[in-house]
Design a protein around this motif. Structure first.
Motif, PDB file in Angstrom:
ATOM      1  N   LEU A 124       0.840  -1.187   0.000  1.00 15.42           N
ATOM      2  CA  LEU A 124       0.000   0.000   0.000  1.00 15.42           C
ATOM      3  C   LEU A 124       0.879   1.242   0.000  1.00 15.42           C
ATOM      4  CD1 LEU A 124      -3.041   0.897   0.361  1.00 15.42           C
ATOM      5  CD2 LEU A 124      -2.477   1.151   2.774  1.00 15.42           C
ATOM      6  N   ARG A 125       0.557   2.211  -0.840  1.00 13.21           N
ATOM      7  CA  ARG A 125       1.295   3.478  -0.877  1.00 13.21           C
ATOM      8  C   ARG A 125       0.383   4.589  -0.362  1.00 13.21           C
ATOM      9  NH1 ARG A 125       4.980   5.159  -5.878  1.00 13.21           N
ATOM     10  NH2 ARG A 125       6.012   3.347  -4.987  1.00 13.21           N
ATOM     11  N   THR A 126       0.905   5.388   0.556  1.00 14.16           N
ATOM     12  CA  THR A 126       0.107   6.460   1.153  1.00 14.16           C
ATOM     13  C   THR A 126       0.576   7.807   0.626  1.00 14.16           C
ATOM     14  OG1 THR A 126      -0.271   5.183   3.160  1.00 14.16           O
ATOM     15  CG2 THR A 126      -0.599   7.550   3.303  1.00 14.16           C
ATOM     16  N   ILE A 127      -0.375   8.588   0.138  1.00 16.69           N
ATOM     17  CA  ILE A 127      -0.109   9.931  -0.376  1.00 16.69           C
ATOM     18  C   ILE A 127      -0.844  10.923   0.507  1.00 16.69           C
ATOM     19  CG2 ILE A 127      -0.356  11.496  -2.333  1.00 16.69           C
ATOM     20  CD1 ILE A 127      -0.312   9.047  -4.163  1.00 16.69           C
ATOM     21  N   ALA A 128      -0.127  11.859   1.110  1.00 14.86           N
ATOM     22  CA  ALA A 128      -0.726  12.881   1.963  1.00 14.86           C
ATOM     23  C   ALA A 128      -0.906  14.162   1.173  1.00 14.86           C
ATOM     24  CB  ALA A 128       0.142  13.134   3.187  1.00 14.86           C
ATOM     25  N   ILE A 129      -2.137  14.655   1.120  1.00 13.63           N
ATOM     26  CA  ILE A 129      -2.433  15.919   0.463  1.00 13.63           C
ATOM     27  C   ILE A 129      -2.651  16.969   1.542  1.00 13.63           C
ATOM     28  CG2 ILE A 129      -3.997  17.153  -1.072  1.00 13.63           C
ATOM     29  CD1 ILE A 129      -4.598  14.523  -2.437  1.00 13.63           C
ATOM     30  N   VAL A 130      -1.860  18.032   1.526  1.00 15.29           N
ATOM     31  CA  VAL A 130      -1.945  19.059   2.555  1.00 15.29           C
ATOM     32  C   VAL A 130      -3.262  19.815   2.397  1.00 15.29           C
ATOM     33  CG1 VAL A 130      -0.857  21.099   3.549  1.00 15.29           C
ATOM     34  CG2 VAL A 130       0.562  19.258   2.616  1.00 15.29           C
ATOM     35  N   ALA A 131      -4.070  19.811   3.447  1.00 16.14           N
ATOM     36  CA  ALA A 131      -5.433  20.362   3.383  1.00 16.14           C
ATOM     37  C   ALA A 131      -5.483  21.739   4.026  1.00 16.14           C
ATOM     38  CB  ALA A 131      -6.414  19.409   4.063  1.00 16.14           C
ATOM     39  N   TYR A 132      -4.863  22.730   3.365  1.00 11.38           N
ATOM     40  CA  TYR A 132      -4.953  24.071   3.921  1.00 11.38           C
ATOM     41  C   TYR A 132      -6.342  24.659   3.681  1.00 11.38           C
ATOM     42  CZ  TYR A 132      -1.837  23.949  -0.285  1.00 11.38           C
ATOM     43  OH  TYR A 132      -1.195  23.622  -1.446  1.00 11.38           O
ATOM     44  N   PRO A 133      -6.683  25.739   4.373  1.00  9.45           N
ATOM     45  CA  PRO A 133      -8.076  26.226   4.359  1.00  9.45           C
ATOM     46  C   PRO A 133      -8.621  26.603   2.995  1.00  9.45           C
ATOM     47  CG  PRO A 133      -6.882  27.172   6.215  1.00  9.45           C
ATOM     48  CD  PRO A 133      -5.862  26.448   5.379  1.00  9.45           C
TER      49      PRO A 133
END
Length: 475
Positions: free
Chosen positions: A253-262
């Motif tokens: 499994l590969r995890t991709i984090a998307i930065v959730a700024y406002p």
């Protein structure tokens, strides 16, 4: 016309499904939403040979309908820049005067344009599938309405009213919404739809019959909960329940984090990553969310300066830099690219001057006017983590208020910079940090094949599933 008892009831999804269904019956079809409020936008060609913006939902509805996306399909787009302020885009172009105008004062100015766009589409196709916004029973806004019942009355639309039954209270939502409408508007409601149903449908009785006795309106469909349907959510929202693909045999499994700024924007472009088996997307709102992830993505932003300040306040700047310094992949798109650079310069005080994250030797200067373009591009040969994209050609679009250039002195100090696409994309010398102005590259088959061997769900199959669902769920 598809109306909803609330935001998130499923209007966009159902309108897209109906576009696909009518197309399959041999009709010429066009979608329409008079006013959309979203920072998820697409670039489409305009009649004068230029480019303009429409909401992403109408873009995908046009594809489902087999139509060429057109600015008339979403004549008014509001792009939030703050909690109480939105940029106004009329027929694809930013309108500075309307942007400064109070909300309720706009309706008399925009209604003739909205009505004209709808009338023109009606002359060109057999069926127009119209999407409402929010709820038609927002009685505080009825006097300035340009998107719900005013549109329905203008064209005598046959309206469906959709409620999210998974939230509970669906019958009260349907009845209350209908009851708050004027009698002439009540007569336009031809059917109720229960959406996102889980369980035994026989247990709904006798509520649909009781509701019809009270309103004269039948429940015409009960649509089951459909997860992983493959279409971007209206606001690009996702959660861990619906984004974890089953790993391919022998694949981790590969995890991709998307930065959730406002003020995140254009999140719908990551839908294809959700459709890749073995890939998990997560929101990153604090440092813990990027621990041990494989990729970090800085997406687009409608307010780059304020979102960068928020990112620092959360300590995410240090976490992102540590991830990059460890040699792990970082990708910045549009506003995310601007954040990756050395500095943001704002002579017109649009975004505010401040230093960037310093991961790419770039300087961005904000400008008063927005760049809106669509075109074909090709990556240059790349080193490091993004090597798979070398020489890959793809179509993509630009929506940005700023121009970025290499900071020569810093580039020399850091051992150089790779120009991935002239004036549009750059990578660091190590090859693990990539920034570009181009939205939509993950919707390219060539890009997806290069990165994942093409393992994703195509829009064609998504629309086919939605089309078949309409045939099954409606009486």
């Amino acid at each position: 016309m598809v109306l909803g008892t609330t935001s998130g009831a499923g209007k966009s999804w159902l309108a897209t499904a109906l576009c696909a269904w009518y197309r399959a019956q041999g009709y010429r079809v066009a979608p329409f939403k008079a006013q959309n409020m979203s920072n998820n936008a697409r670039v489409v060609a305009t009649a004068d040979g230029g480019y303009g913006e429409i909401g992403s939902a109408q873009y995908f509805q046009a594809l489902a309908a087999g139509a060429v996306p057109d600015v008339r399909m979403n004549p008014l787009l509001l792009k939030p820049e703050a909690d109480t302020h939105s940029q106004v885009v009329l027929l694809g172009q930013v309108d500075a005067a309307l942007t400064q105008m109070p909300w309720r004062a706009r309706s008399q100015h925009v209604w003739p344009v909205i009505a004209g766009a709808l009338d023109a589409l009606r002359q060109e196709v057999d069926v127009v599938v119209i999407e409402g916004a929010g709820s038609p029973a927002e009685i505080n806004l009825s006097g300035s309405d340009v998107v719900n019942m005013r549109v329905a009355r203008h064209c005598g639309a046959h309206a469906l009213l959709v409620s999210d039954i998974d939230r509970g209270g669906a019958f009260a939502h349907l009845y209350g919404t209908w009851a708050l409408l004027a009698p002439e508007d009540q007569r336009l409601i031809k059917g109720f739809v229960l959406n996102k149903f889980r369980g035994d449908a026989s247990l709904l009785a006798p509520a649909p019959e009781m509701l019809q006795k009270m309103t004269g309106v039948p429940v015409v469909a009960t649509i089951p909960m459909v997860r992983n349907h493959g279409l971007p959510e209206e606001d690009g929202v996702f959660d861990d329940r619906s984004v974890v693909g089953a790993p391919v045999a022998g694949q981790a499994l590969r995890t991709i984090a998307i930065v959730a700024y406002p003020r995140i924007s254009n999140l719908d472009e990551f839908q294809t990553l959700k459709n890749v088996p073995g890939v998990r997307l997560v929101w990153a709102r604090d440092c813990r969310d990027v621990d041990d992830v494989d990729w970090i993505v800085l997406p687009g932003s409608k307010a780059t300066g304020s979102d960068l300040r928020w990112l620092r306040s959360q300590g995410l700047d240090r976490a992102i830099c540590a991830h990059a310094q460890a040699g792990k992949p970082v990708l910045g798109i549009c506003g995310g690219l601007q954040m990756l650079g050395e500095s943001l310069i704002d002579p017109a005080d649009v975004q505010g001057n401040q230093p960037g994250l310093g991961l790419l030797p770039l300087v961005t200067v904000f400008e008063e006017h927005k760049t809106v373009r669509y075109g074909e591009h090709q990556f240059a040969p790349l080193k490091g983590a993004w090597n798979a994209l070398s020489d890959v050609a793809f179509h993509a679009y630009e929506i940005h208020q700023g121009q970025t250039r290499t900071y020569v002195a810093m580039a020399e100090a850091e051992g150089g910079v790779q120009t991935a696409i002239a004036n549009l994309a750059w990578a660091n010398a190590k090859g693990n940090v990539l920034g570009c102005y181009l939205h939509g590259m993950f919707e390219s088959d060539a890009v997806m094949y290069a990165l994942w061997g093409g393992r994703s769900t195509s829009l064609h199959s998504v629309f086919a599933h939605m089309r078949d669902g309409v045939s099954q769920w409606f009486e």
